[in-house]
Design a protein around this motif. Structure first.
Motif, mmCIF file in Angstrom:
data_model
loop_
_atom_site.group_PDB
_atom_site.id
_atom_site.type_symbol
_atom_site.label_atom_id
_atom_site.label_comp_id
_atom_site.label_asym_id
_atom_site.label_seq_id
_atom_site.Cartn_x
_atom_site.Cartn_y
_atom_site.Cartn_z
ATOM 1 N N GLN A 70 5.637 6.798 -9.912
ATOM 2 C CA GLN A 70 4.178 6.715 -9.799
ATOM 3 C C GLN A 70 3.456 7.027 -11.102
ATOM 4 O OE1 GLN A 70 2.942 9.626 -6.928
ATOM 5 N NE2 GLN A 70 4.429 11.149 -7.613
ATOM 6 N N ARG A 116 -11.077 3.810 -5.150
ATOM 7 C CA ARG A 116 -12.000 4.892 -5.460
ATOM 8 C C ARG A 116 -12.638 4.736 -6.842
ATOM 9 N NH1 ARG A 116 -7.676 9.546 -4.566
ATOM 10 N NH2 ARG A 116 -6.587 8.001 -5.879
ATOM 11 N N TRP A 137 0.838 -1.194 0.000
ATOM 12 C CA TRP A 137 0.000 0.000 0.000
ATOM 13 C C TRP A 137 0.874 1.245 0.000
ATOM 14 C CZ3 TRP A 137 -5.277 0.516 -0.195
ATOM 15 C CH2 TRP A 137 -6.069 -0.616 0.080
ATOM 16 N N ARG A 164 -2.787 5.881 -1.339
ATOM 17 C CA ARG A 164 -4.032 5.725 -2.086
ATOM 18 C C ARG A 164 -4.077 4.470 -2.947
ATOM 19 N NH1 ARG A 164 -4.828 11.898 -4.459
ATOM 20 N NH2 ARG A 164 -4.993 12.969 -2.435
ATOM 21 N N ILE A 165 -2.930 3.957 -3.314
ATOM 22 C CA ILE A 165 -2.853 2.869 -4.292
ATOM 23 C C ILE A 165 -2.428 1.585 -3.595
ATOM 24 C CG2 ILE A 165 -1.757 2.083 -6.429
ATOM 25 C CD1 ILE A 165 -3.636 4.449 -6.775
ATOM 26 N N GLN A 189 -1.912 -2.188 -10.287
ATOM 27 C CA GLN A 189 -2.175 -1.040 -9.415
ATOM 28 C C GLN A 189 -3.688 -0.910 -9.229
ATOM 29 O OE1 GLN A 189 0.664 -0.275 -8.244
ATOM 30 N NE2 GLN A 189 1.724 1.319 -9.409
ATOM 31 N N HIS A 190 -4.117 -0.990 -7.964
ATOM 32 C CA HIS A 190 -5.541 -0.933 -7.644
ATOM 33 C C HIS A 190 -5.853 0.374 -6.928
ATOM 34 C CE1 HIS A 190 -5.595 -5.329 -8.396
ATOM 35 N NE2 HIS A 190 -4.451 -5.328 -7.717
ATOM 36 N N ASP A 191 -7.015 0.946 -7.261
ATOM 37 C CA ASP A 191 -7.499 2.160 -6.610
ATOM 38 C C ASP A 191 -8.928 1.903 -6.163
ATOM 39 O OD1 ASP A 191 -8.264 4.677 -5.773
ATOM 40 O OD2 ASP A 191 -7.221 5.714 -7.402
ATOM 41 N N ILE A 197 -6.095 -0.089 -12.224
ATOM 42 C CA ILE A 197 -5.979 1.106 -13.055
ATOM 43 C C ILE A 197 -4.760 1.057 -13.967
ATOM 44 C CG2 ILE A 197 -7.234 2.551 -11.417
ATOM 45 C CD1 ILE A 197 -4.546 3.614 -10.418
#
Length: 489
Positions: free
Chosen positions: A335, A293, A273, A276-277, A289-291, A299
């Motif tokens: 990033q 939101r 982690w 945010r990601i 990469q997971h988000d 993503i």
């Protein structure tokens, strides 16, 4: 038989042919005679009767240096003549002996006799000149500590600090049945809220450190298994990587599943982690990469490894992601880029152990497997290797202390040890043993003082190895938990 001259009260044997009147103070013409005139006249042992001249009685007192034989190092005053120094014309050996006897006592004259190697036929030009005494460098008056020209020396050497004592035994042991002996899995993590998560077989258990309460978070069922666990930075949510390639997110306080995300073709062995990601690495060689939101499973996909991804860590500023794989590569991603910004290939075995320094930006440590055994340190701003050390065993995990500039490594074949290192000297602080299998799992308590290690021997062991941040004192062999062994389920 020859008649012997009468023995004087001072205890000095006068040479044959020398009478008492020859011992006159004013006949000694040495440049140092004026120095000693006032000294002798005011000596506690009055020898004015040795001279018939009235001048010796009219000597005036002046400032002078009178050493204390009981506490002074007289050998530093250069009172002995060098070998082979010429005898000054008009010098008087008996006078010189008498003078030194009155100043320093008869013991000094005896120990400084020519038989001992000194030539006392004339006074030394270095009389009363203090010289450096190398035998006592720690004296508070030594020139190496205090200098006349600059006051306190700038190169004062402080005594080395004693090594910090680290308890050699764990203060707590938990039984962890079904804890897998698999190098590529990551089954232990400690949250910032002081809750330890452990993946055992198909289940995830939560162990609250403050009260030793054990909670079963989930059971994935007979067709799946737990391959990785990772808490968020806030410690309220936990992600779980499964053998079927899923990534699940659970609320740790309510024991409720929040999200399930797919995308991997096979097991998800490592998670990381940032703020945010959530990043996940898999045996399918990809990093997703997971988000949370957004509604999509992921993503972005990072493709760079040629074998299973087993190490994954975000930097503390969330700007860089380091990944290690079974292809012996250490990759660094930023990033925004879809391609690695650094490819570090010096390791000769799988790279699972990865740790970013919390003390220096851009400093990354990585460890190699059985064929490599090295911990390597990198500057990720330019890709240079700063240093490396051969540990002698497979490197399974690395974690940097946030309290002091040290790091801990856990190892597998062949010694199964735990090692604490100072940085940047890479000197060993401690080597701990106790596990009978490879020490594959490592996590640190939120206060930074305690680590927990897990191994295929199905035990979790808690070690106090680092000092607290506020009071850097040696860690005592006592902790939050009492000694003993309990079950985590």
């Amino acid at each position: 038989m020859e008649s012997t001259p009468p023995r004087r009260k001072s205890g000095i044997n006068l040479p044959t042919g020398m009478n008492q009147t020859s011992l006159r103070l004013e006949t000694f013409q040495s440049p140092s005679s004026n120095l000693f005139k006032s000294t002798i006249a005011s000596s506690p042992r009055d020898i004015s009767n040795l001279s018939s001249s009235p001048q010796s009685k009219s000597s005036t007192c002046s400032d002078r240096f009178i050493p204390c034989r009981s506490s002074s190092r007289l050998h530093t005053f250069g009172l002995l003549e060098k070998k082979g120094s010429p005898v000054k014309e008009g010098g008087n050996e008996a006078y010189c002996r008498l003078l030194k006897s009155e100043l320093f006592g008869s013991d000094f004259v005896c120990s400084s006799s020519p038989a001992g190697g000194g030539d006392l036929s004339s006074p030394s030009k270095n009389m009363l000149r203090f010289k450096t005494d190398n035998s006592a460098p720690n004296s508070p008056y030594s020139p190496s500590i205090l200098r006349q020209d600059s006051g306190v020396s700038s190169d004062v050497s402080t005594p080395p600090k004693p090594p910090r004592k680290v308890p050699k035994t764990p203060h707590k042991v938990l039984d962890a049945p079904s804890l897998q002996d698999d190098f590529y899995l990551n089954l232990v993590d400690w949250s910032s809220q002081n809750v330890l998560a452990v993946g055992l077989g198909t289940c995830v258990y939560l162990w609250t450190a403050s009260n030793s309460k054990v909670t079963k978070l989930c059971d994935l069922g007979p067709n799946d298994s737990v391959c990785s666990v990772q808490w968020t930075k806030e410690g309220s949510y936990i992600s779980i990587g499964t053998g079927l390639g899923q990534v699940q997110v659970w609320d740790g306080t309510q024991c409720k599943r929040v999200r399930t995300m797919g995308g991997h073709q096979t097991r998800t062995g490592v998670l990381a982690w940032n703020s945010r990601i959530l990043s996940s690495g898999s045996r399918d060689r990809n990093i997703l990469q997971h988000d949370l939101r957004v509604s999509s499973d992921f993503i972005s996909k990072l493709v760079g490894h040629k074998s299973e991804v087993c190490g994954l860590k975000w930097s503390h500023d969330d700007r860089e992601l380091a990944s290690g794989g079974n292809d012996n590569q250490l990759l660094v991603w930023n990033q925004h880029s879809q391609q690695p910004v650094l490819k570090l290939t010096e390791h000769t075995a799988a790279v699972k152990a990865i740790a970013w320094s919390p003390h220096q930006s851009g400093l990354l440590a990585s460890g190699g497997g059985t064929a490599d055994r090295c911990i390597r340190f990198w500057n990720t701003t330019n890709g240079h290797q700063l240093n490396h050390v051969d540990t002698g065993s497979q490197v399974c995990n690395l974690t940097w202390s946030k309290n002091v500039n040290e790091l801990v490594s856990t190892h597998g074949y062949s010694q199964n040890q735990i090692m604490v290192w100072k940085y940047p000297s890479l000197s060993k602080v401690a080597t701990l043993t106790g596990h009978s299998y490879r020490v594959l799992y490592l996590a640190m308590s939120p206060d930074g003082q305690t680590i927990v290690t897990g191994a295929g021997d199905e035990t979790l062991r808690f070690w106090n190895i680092f000092p607290s941040m506020k009071a850097p004192v040696p860690v005592k062999d006592t902790g939050l938990w009492s000694l003993g062994r309990t079950h985590i389920r």
